[in-house]
Design a protein around this motif. Structure first.
Motif, PDB file in Angstrom:
ATOM      1  N   LEU A 261       0.863  -1.237   0.016  1.00 54.60           N
ATOM      2  CA  LEU A 261      -0.003   0.033   0.113  1.00 54.60           C
ATOM      3  C   LEU A 261       0.935   0.927   0.109  1.00 54.60           C
ATOM      4  CD1 LEU A 261      -2.660  -1.097   2.728  1.00 54.60           C
ATOM      5  CD2 LEU A 261      -2.839  -1.652   0.348  1.00 54.60           C
ATOM      6  N   GLU A 262       0.487   2.160  -0.834  1.00 56.33           N
ATOM      7  CA  GLU A 262       1.368   3.407  -0.735  1.00 56.33           C
ATOM      8  C   GLU A 262       0.745   4.551   0.024  1.00 56.33           C
ATOM      9  OE1 GLU A 262       2.656   6.630  -4.299  1.00 56.33           O
ATOM     10  OE2 GLU A 262       2.537   4.506  -5.033  1.00 56.33           O
ATOM     11  N   GLY A 263       1.515   5.033   0.644  1.00 50.98           N
ATOM     12  CA  GLY A 263       0.900   6.315   1.688  1.00 50.98           C
ATOM     13  C   GLY A 263       1.935   7.154   1.977  1.00 50.98           C
ATOM     14  N   HIS A 264       1.526   8.191   2.981  1.00 51.28           N
ATOM     15  CA  HIS A 264       2.464   9.124   3.722  1.00 51.28           C
ATOM     16  C   HIS A 264       2.589   8.817   5.265  1.00 51.28           C
ATOM     17  CE1 HIS A 264       2.078  11.256   0.049  1.00 51.28           C
ATOM     18  NE2 HIS A 264       2.936  11.702   0.359  1.00 51.28           N
ATOM     19  N   ALA A 265       3.615   8.626   5.473  1.00 56.32           N
ATOM     20  CA  ALA A 265       4.199   8.280   7.099  1.00 56.32           C
ATOM     21  C   ALA A 265       4.162   9.647   7.890  1.00 56.32           C
ATOM     22  CB  ALA A 265       5.175   7.340   7.230  1.00 56.32           C
ATOM     23  N   ALA A 266       3.649   9.661   9.158  1.00 56.98           N
ATOM     24  CA  ALA A 266       4.038  10.669  10.122  1.00 56.98           C
ATOM     25  C   ALA A 266       4.181   9.959  11.293  1.00 56.98           C
ATOM     26  CB  ALA A 266       3.148  11.472  10.239  1.00 56.98           C
ATOM     27  N   GLY A 271       4.778   4.644  17.096  1.00 63.75           N
ATOM     28  CA  GLY A 271       5.804   4.422  15.852  1.00 63.75           C
ATOM     29  C   GLY A 271       5.321   5.567  14.839  1.00 63.75           C
ATOM     30  N   CYS A 272       4.575   5.407  13.993  1.00 61.87           N
ATOM     31  CA  CYS A 272       4.072   6.173  12.974  1.00 61.87           C
ATOM     32  C   CYS A 272       2.795   5.766  12.517  1.00 61.87           C
ATOM     33  CB  CYS A 272       5.061   6.104  11.900  1.00 61.87           C
ATOM     34  SG  CYS A 272       5.158   4.484  10.859  1.00 61.87           S
ATOM     35  N   GLN A 273       2.110   6.602  11.778  1.00 65.13           N
ATOM     36  CA  GLN A 273       0.861   6.441  11.428  1.00 65.13           C
ATOM     37  C   GLN A 273       0.757   6.554   9.688  1.00 65.13           C
ATOM     38  OE1 GLN A 273      -2.291   8.700  13.108  1.00 65.13           O
ATOM     39  NE2 GLN A 273      -3.111   7.157  14.173  1.00 65.13           N
ATOM     40  N   ILE A 274       0.275   5.989   9.047  1.00 67.55           N
ATOM     41  CA  ILE A 274       0.351   6.021   7.574  1.00 67.55           C
ATOM     42  C   ILE A 274      -0.985   6.129   6.828  1.00 67.55           C
ATOM     43  CG2 ILE A 274       0.965   4.669   5.445  1.00 67.55           C
ATOM     44  CD1 ILE A 274       2.467   2.899   7.123  1.00 67.55           C
ATOM     45  N   THR A 275      -1.329   7.491   6.545  1.00 65.15           N
ATOM     46  CA  THR A 275      -2.342   7.867   5.819  1.00 65.15           C
ATOM     47  C   THR A 275      -2.193   7.168   4.251  1.00 65.15           C
ATOM     48  OG1 THR A 275      -1.602   9.749   5.342  1.00 65.15           O
ATOM     49  CG2 THR A 275      -3.148   9.665   7.309  1.00 65.15           C
ATOM     50  N   ASN A 286       4.979   0.124  13.725  1.00 63.61           N
ATOM     51  CA  ASN A 286       6.171   0.190  14.260  1.00 63.61           C
ATOM     52  C   ASN A 286       7.211   0.496  13.191  1.00 63.61           C
ATOM     53  OD1 ASN A 286       8.403   0.410  15.734  1.00 63.61           O
ATOM     54  ND2 ASN A 286       8.272  -1.876  16.439  1.00 63.61           N
ATOM     55  N   CYS A 287       7.413   1.666  12.770  1.00 67.86           N
ATOM     56  CA  CYS A 287       8.216   1.935  11.555  1.00 67.86           C
ATOM     57  C   CYS A 287       9.905   1.445  11.836  1.00 67.86           C
ATOM     58  CB  CYS A 287       8.500   3.480  11.464  1.00 67.86           C
ATOM     59  SG  CYS A 287       6.925   4.354  10.765  1.00 67.86           S
ATOM     60  N   GLY A 288      10.157   1.563  13.065  1.00 67.24           N
ATOM     61  CA  GLY A 288      11.563   1.198  13.375  1.00 67.24           C
ATOM     62  C   GLY A 288      12.644   2.119  12.902  1.00 67.24           C
ATOM     63  N   THR A 289      12.343   3.383  12.030  1.00 67.36           N
ATOM     64  CA  THR A 289      13.462   4.215  11.539  1.00 67.36           C
ATOM     65  C   THR A 289      12.440   5.580  11.647  1.00 67.36           C
ATOM     66  OG1 THR A 289      12.540   3.976   9.384  1.00 67.36           O
ATOM     67  CG2 THR A 289      14.187   2.518   9.989  1.00 67.36           C
ATOM     68  N   ASP A 290      13.195   6.624  11.259  1.00 64.03           N
ATOM     69  CA  ASP A 290      12.840   7.813  11.071  1.00 64.03           C
ATOM     70  C   ASP A 290      12.002   8.194   9.728  1.00 64.03           C
ATOM     71  OD1 ASP A 290      13.670   8.564  13.763  1.00 64.03           O
ATOM     72  OD2 ASP A 290      15.611   9.206  12.869  1.00 64.03           O
ATOM     73  N   LEU A 291      11.527   7.145   9.355  1.00 65.68           N
ATOM     74  CA  LEU A 291      10.844   7.306   8.008  1.00 65.68           C
ATOM     75  C   LEU A 291       9.432   8.410   7.861  1.00 65.68           C
ATOM     76  CD1 LEU A 291      10.545   3.687   6.348  1.00 65.68           C
ATOM     77  CD2 LEU A 291      11.878   5.505   5.494  1.00 65.68           C
ATOM     78  N   SER A 292       9.550   9.050   7.201  1.00 63.55           N
ATOM     79  CA  SER A 292       8.441  10.166   6.952  1.00 63.55           C
ATOM     80  C   SER A 292       8.119  10.252   5.485  1.00 63.55           C
ATOM     81  CB  SER A 292       8.557  11.368   7.898  1.00 63.55           C
ATOM     82  OG  SER A 292       9.775  12.007   7.376  1.00 63.55           O
ATOM     83  N   VAL A 376       7.344  -1.108   6.688  1.00 68.86           N
ATOM     84  CA  VAL A 376       7.298   0.216   6.086  1.00 68.86           C
ATOM     85  C   VAL A 376       8.452   0.636   5.442  1.00 68.86           C
ATOM     86  CG1 VAL A 376       7.141   2.795   6.433  1.00 68.86           C
ATOM     87  CG2 VAL A 376       5.991   1.150   8.039  1.00 68.86           C
ATOM     88  N   LEU A 377       8.417   0.701   4.015  1.00 70.95           N
ATOM     89  CA  LEU A 377       9.525   0.827   2.950  1.00 70.95           C
ATOM     90  C   LEU A 377       9.706   2.371   2.618  1.00 70.95           C
ATOM     91  CD1 LEU A 377       9.013  -2.530   1.464  1.00 70.95           C
ATOM     92  CD2 LEU A 377      10.659  -1.940   3.109  1.00 70.95           C
TER      93      LEU A 377
END
Length: 379
Positions: A261-266, A271-275, A286-292, A376-377
Motif C-alpha cells: 500500500l502506498e501512503g504517507h507516514a508521520a 511509532g508512525c501512522q500511515i495515511t 512500528n516504523c523502526g526508523t525515522d521514515l516520513s 514500512v519501506l
C-alpha cells in the motif's frame, strides 16, 4: 573434505555475523560487460565456507553470469574475485578448486553410474584403488548403491540428478556451483530433492552456490539468499530476513505473496501512522526508523486475520467484502475489496476439515493486523 570427516552444519551457523571470519569467496567491485551491456554492475559479495548460498532473481538479472565468473568460464571486466584469499583471474577453470553441476546434468550416456562418477578422478590420474573407494563413498552418499552398474537412461530423472551431484562432489571441491539443478524435475520430486541436497551439503561440508529463479527453492535450501536485479545485489540476508524484513518493495514483491500500500507516514507515539486512502483509517505501524513522507507499507497475507465481527484488540482494522477465494488445500486466500476499491489479500490456515467455508463470496468481513505485522519501506 569427505562425508566421513565433516560434521553437520550447526543450527546457529552464521559466519557472516562474525567480523573475524574470513570469507571463502569474495567479489571486490566486480563488473562484467558484454559490449555495451552491463551484466554485473560494481558488485561486492562475500560467501563463507560451508554456506549453502542462493543467487535468486528473474531471467537476465546477472545470476548466471556471476556463477560463470566463479567457475572461470567468464572473466570480470573490472574488479577481483578471490577464492580462499587467492585471485582467481589467472587460474583456468580446470585448475580451480570448484566444480559445476549443470541443469542438463551432462552425464555420459555410454558410461555406467559408477563410471560417470569416476570420470573426473580418472582424468586426474588418481590410483584405481583410491578411485574405487571414492566412488563407493559417493554412491553411498547419494543412496544409489543398487544402480551403480546402470546407464543414465536406465534410471529416473531424480536419480540422474543425484549421479551428477555425486560426480561433481567426487573430486572434493571447496566450492560446488549448481545452475538450476532441479529445473528438470517435477514439483513433488523437486521438493524431495531439495532436502536431499541440504542433507548432502551438510554431510560433505562443501560450500554450495545455487542459481535459481524459484523463490521457494532458494528459501528452502539456502543459509543466505542474494536477490539480484539488473546486475546488482538488492538484498543479501537469511531466508527469514529476506521474507520478514525486505529492504525494498522489489524484494517484498519478488519473494512470496504480499500486499503493498502506498501512503504517507508521520511519527506517532506508538511509532508512525500511515495515511494511504481516502475513507480508510490510517495504518498504525512500528516504523523502526525515522521514515516520513511518501512510503510503502508491505504486509504478507498470512499476517492478516479475517473475521465476521469487528475486533477490538487490534490496532489496525479494515472493513470490506469478500471478492474472491482461492482454496489451496492447506490454506485459503481471501481477496477482500475495501470501500475504495482496493483489494487486500488475507490468508487463513485450513487446520480443520470443514463442510463449508467460514466465509464465502460477497460476505462482509473485517481485516485486522498488529502494528508489527507489516514493514514500512522508503522505496
Amino acid at each position: 573434505m569427505t562425508s566421513t570427516d565433516a560434521a553437520a552444519v550447526p543450527a546457529d551457523f552464521a559466519p557472516w555475523e562474525n567480523a573475524d571470519e574470513k570469507p571463502l569467496i569474495e567479489f571486490q567491485n566486480v563488473t562484467k560487460r558484454f559490449g555495451d551491456f552491463t551484466a554485473i554492475d560494481n558488485l561486492n559479495l562475500q560467501i563463507y565456507e560451508r554456506e549453502f548460498f542462493a543467487l535468486l532473481g528473474p531471467s537476465g538479472c546477472g545470476k548466471t553470469t556471476l556463477m560463470r565468473m566463479l567457475a572461470g568460464f567468464e572473466t570480470p571486466t573490472e574488479g577481483t574475485i578471490l577464492l580462499g584469499g587467492q585471485d582467481m583471474a589467472p587460474i583456468p577453470p580446470n585448475k580451480r578448486a570448484t566444480n559445476m553441476m549443470f541443469q542438463s546434468y551432462a552425464l555420459f550416456p555410454h558410461l555406467s553410474v559408477a563410471d560417470n562418477i569416476a570420470f573426473g578422478l580418472k582424468r586426474d590420474g588418481i590410483p584405481k584403488a583410491d578411485i574405487d573407494a571414492r566412488v563407493d563413498e559417493m554412491i553411498r552418499l547419494v543412496q544409489l548403491g543398487q544402480f551403480a552398474k546402470r546407464k543414465p537412461h536406465q534410471i529416473s530423472g531424480g536419480q540422474r540428478q543425484r549421479v551428477a551431484l555425486a560426480r561433481s562432489l567426487a573430486k572434493a571441491p571447496k566450492l560446488l556451483l549448481l545452475d538450476e539443478p532441479l529445473g528438470a524435475l517435477d514439483k513433488k520430486l523437486r521438493q524431495e530433492t531439495q532436502f536431499e541436497l541440504m542433507d548432502i551439503q551438510e554431510k560433505t561440508g562443501t560450500t554450495f552456490v545455487i542459481v535459481t529463479h524459484d523463490q521457494e527453492e532458494a528459501m528452502t535450501v539456502a543459509s543466505r539468499v542474494a536477490v539480484m536485479d539488473h546486475g546488482k545485489l538488492i538484498q543479501v540476508d537469511t531466508p527469514a530476513g529476506i521474507y520478514e524484513n525486505p529492504n525494498s518493495t522489489y524484494v517484498a514483491d519478488f519473494i512470496g505473496d504480499v500486499n503493498i500500500l502506498e501512503g504517507h507516514a508521520a511519527k506517532s507515539d506508538a511509532g508512525c501512522q500511515i495515511t494511504w486512502a481516502e475513507g480508510q483509517p490510517a495504518i498504525n505501524s512500528n516504523c523502526g526508523t525515522d521514515l516520513s513522507g511518501k512510503v510503502h507499507f508491505a504486509i504478507r497475507p498470512e499476517k492478516i486475520t479475517v473475521s465476521a465481527d469487528k475486533p477490538t484488540d487490534k490496532p489496525n482494522v479494515l472493513q470490506g467484502k469478500v471478492h474472491d477465494i482461492a482454496y489451496l488445500g492447506n490454506i485459503s486466500t481471501y481477496h477482500v475489496r475495501l470501500s475504495n476499491g482496493q483489494i487486500i489479500k488475507a490468508q487463513s490456515a485450513n487446520n480443520r476439515r470443514l463442510s463449508r467455508r467460514s466465509f464465502t463470496w460477497e460476505d462482509d468481513v473485517y481485516l485486522s493486523f498488529t502494528d508489527t505485522a507489516g514493514v514500512v519501506l522508503a522505496e
